[in-house]
Structure formats: C-alpha cells, structure tokens
Write a protein that holds these residues in place. Sequence first.
Motif, PDB file in Angstrom:
ATOM      1  N   MET A 118     -15.990  19.443 -12.478  1.00 52.07           N
ATOM      2  CA  MET A 118     -15.178  19.234 -11.140  1.00 52.07           C
ATOM      3  C   MET A 118     -13.761  20.065 -11.640  1.00 52.07           C
ATOM      4  O   MET A 118     -13.144  19.807 -12.568  1.00 52.07           O
ATOM      5  N   THR A 119     -13.302  21.008 -10.586  1.00 53.08           N
ATOM      6  CA  THR A 119     -12.011  21.532 -10.843  1.00 53.08           C
ATOM      7  C   THR A 119     -10.696  20.600 -10.583  1.00 53.08           C
ATOM      8  O   THR A 119     -11.143  19.559  -9.647  1.00 53.08           O
ATOM      9  N   PRO A 120      -9.677  20.904 -11.084  1.00 55.34           N
ATOM     10  CA  PRO A 120      -8.476  20.146 -10.710  1.00 55.34           C
ATOM     11  C   PRO A 120      -8.368  19.935  -9.149  1.00 55.34           C
ATOM     12  O   PRO A 120      -7.907  19.028  -8.660  1.00 55.34           O
ATOM     13  N   GLU A 121      -8.528  21.043  -8.442  1.00 55.73           N
ATOM     14  CA  GLU A 121      -8.573  20.887  -6.969  1.00 55.73           C
ATOM     15  C   GLU A 121      -9.502  20.319  -6.272  1.00 55.73           C
ATOM     16  O   GLU A 121      -9.330  19.570  -5.356  1.00 55.73           O
ATOM     17  N   GLU A 122     -10.698  20.199  -6.927  1.00 56.30           N
ATOM     18  CA  GLU A 122     -11.737  19.358  -6.454  1.00 56.30           C
ATOM     19  C   GLU A 122     -11.486  17.776  -6.670  1.00 56.30           C
ATOM     20  O   GLU A 122     -11.695  17.109  -5.792  1.00 56.30           O
ATOM     21  N   ARG A 123     -10.814  17.432  -7.731  1.00 52.71           N
ATOM     22  CA  ARG A 123     -10.386  16.241  -8.023  1.00 52.71           C
ATOM     23  C   ARG A 123      -9.337  15.736  -7.169  1.00 52.71           C
ATOM     24  O   ARG A 123      -9.402  14.408  -6.575  1.00 52.71           O
ATOM     25  N   LEU A 124      -8.309  16.589  -6.800  1.00 52.84           N
ATOM     26  CA  LEU A 124      -7.467  16.388  -5.805  1.00 52.84           C
ATOM     27  C   LEU A 124      -8.028  16.052  -4.606  1.00 52.84           C
ATOM     28  O   LEU A 124      -7.533  15.084  -3.794  1.00 52.84           O
ATOM     29  N   ALA A 125      -8.952  16.924  -3.861  1.00 55.48           N
ATOM     30  CA  ALA A 125      -9.673  16.623  -2.801  1.00 55.48           C
ATOM     31  C   ALA A 125     -10.403  15.076  -2.720  1.00 55.48           C
ATOM     32  O   ALA A 125     -10.170  14.559  -1.657  1.00 55.48           O
ATOM     33  N   GLU A 126     -11.046  14.717  -4.057  1.00 54.62           N
ATOM     34  CA  GLU A 126     -11.842  13.883  -3.864  1.00 54.62           C
ATOM     35  C   GLU A 126     -10.757  12.541  -3.843  1.00 54.62           C
ATOM     36  O   GLU A 126     -11.092  11.542  -3.298  1.00 54.62           O
ATOM     37  N   LEU A 127      -9.587  12.650  -4.220  1.00 56.32           N
ATOM     38  CA  LEU A 127      -8.412  11.637  -3.843  1.00 56.32           C
ATOM     39  C   LEU A 127      -7.694  11.760  -2.798  1.00 56.32           C
ATOM     40  O   LEU A 127      -6.967  10.984  -2.543  1.00 56.32           O
ATOM     41  N   GLY A 128      -8.337  12.764  -2.062  1.00 55.98           N
ATOM     42  CA  GLY A 128      -7.706  12.665  -0.467  1.00 55.98           C
ATOM     43  C   GLY A 128      -6.419  13.280  -0.733  1.00 55.98           C
ATOM     44  O   GLY A 128      -5.467  13.349   0.418  1.00 55.98           O
ATOM     45  N   LEU A 129      -6.087  14.302  -1.399  1.00 54.64           N
ATOM     46  CA  LEU A 129      -4.648  15.108  -1.630  1.00 54.64           C
ATOM     47  C   LEU A 129      -4.989  16.458  -1.574  1.00 54.64           C
ATOM     48  O   LEU A 129      -6.013  17.128  -1.841  1.00 54.64           O
ATOM     49  N   ASP A 183      -4.315  29.433 -10.273  1.00 56.14           N
ATOM     50  CA  ASP A 183      -5.420  28.405 -10.278  1.00 56.14           C
ATOM     51  C   ASP A 183      -5.170  27.285 -11.206  1.00 56.14           C
ATOM     52  O   ASP A 183      -5.061  27.673 -12.800  1.00 56.14           O
ATOM     53  N   LEU A 184      -5.183  26.058 -10.838  1.00 56.32           N
ATOM     54  CA  LEU A 184      -4.961  25.083 -11.632  1.00 56.32           C
ATOM     55  C   LEU A 184      -6.090  24.733 -12.837  1.00 56.32           C
ATOM     56  O   LEU A 184      -5.784  24.097 -13.746  1.00 56.32           O
ATOM     57  N   ALA A 185      -7.219  25.510 -12.590  1.00 61.74           N
ATOM     58  CA  ALA A 185      -8.349  25.508 -13.606  1.00 61.74           C
ATOM     59  C   ALA A 185      -7.876  25.939 -14.857  1.00 61.74           C
ATOM     60  O   ALA A 185      -8.579  25.800 -15.828  1.00 61.74           O
ATOM     61  N   LYS A 186      -6.853  26.683 -14.776  1.00 61.09           N
ATOM     62  CA  LYS A 186      -6.323  27.567 -16.138  1.00 61.09           C
ATOM     63  C   LYS A 186      -5.498  26.641 -16.895  1.00 61.09           C
ATOM     64  O   LYS A 186      -5.230  27.074 -18.129  1.00 61.09           O
ATOM     65  N   VAL A 187      -5.258  25.364 -16.324  1.00 61.00           N
ATOM     66  CA  VAL A 187      -4.215  24.300 -17.207  1.00 61.00           C
ATOM     67  C   VAL A 187      -5.233  23.748 -18.024  1.00 61.00           C
ATOM     68  O   VAL A 187      -6.313  23.024 -18.077  1.00 61.00           O
TER      69      VAL A 187
END
Length: 152
Positions: A1-12, A83-87
Amino acid sequence: MTPEERLAELGLTLPPVVPPVAAYVPALRTGDLVYTSGQVPIVDGKPARTGKLGAGLGVEEGQEMARICALNALAAVKAEIGDLAKVRRVVKVVAFVASTPDFTDQPKVANGASELFQEVFGEAGRHARSAVGVAALPLDVPVEVEIIVEVS
C-alpha cells in the motif's frame, strides 16, 4: 500500500501546500534528504486554532494541531519530490509547542505528528525527535512541526 493509499484509508487527504509567510520555501531537497520549513496548523488558509497549551488548550487539542502540521509537512514533501512513495524514511521530527511555563507535556503533543508518520509509513515512519516548548509561534498557532525525510 502506498503512503497516499494509507492516508485515504485513514480518511485523510493531503492539503494544498501552505504558502510561506516570509522569505523561505516550504521544502528543500539536498541529495537524498528533504527538509521542510516549519509547518503550522493551517486549514483552508487560516489557523485551525490559536493560543497556548496549558492556557485553554489541552494535550488532545495540541495533538490534533500537530497532526495537521504533519499533513502540511507531507504536502510540502510531496510538492518537492512528486510522490510520497519515494520517501524511504522519516529521519527527524521537530515539534515546537507554544505553551505556558508550567506545561511539560510537549512530547505528548508531538505524538500527534509522530503517530501519523508511523501510520502512513509504517516502520519507515519511526524517527528521531525533539519536542520543544516555546513562548510564542507565528500567527499565534499552538504547534509548529518540521521534518527531515530520506528519499529515493
């Protein structure tokens, strides 16, 4: 899961990058590191809260403000690298907490940011940290957060 998918999962969702209020840039990359400028809890162009911890604001409110600061920091990082996936890792977090002289829970307030980074990046979100009490912050906000991340 990408960081942005995790954010979406958190409702953010990541907000727009907060424009600088003085002569600096929101984030700057040098080599494999991205440094953010201090990010304050701005939502829709204005402070989400103002005031000091220990004088009308409690730890939970401070944690909420630190979480908003962390989201703003991630928005600045994404704008810098695309892209936050580069972190690869959150290296360092510094939280400044505007507080009364007798308030000593700055580390608990900073957890609002630290826990978000761990939720978004997992083990790579664990970081070194400083939490510092200060007399005042820009715009009378209660919390300011800056981060350093390692990127690919």
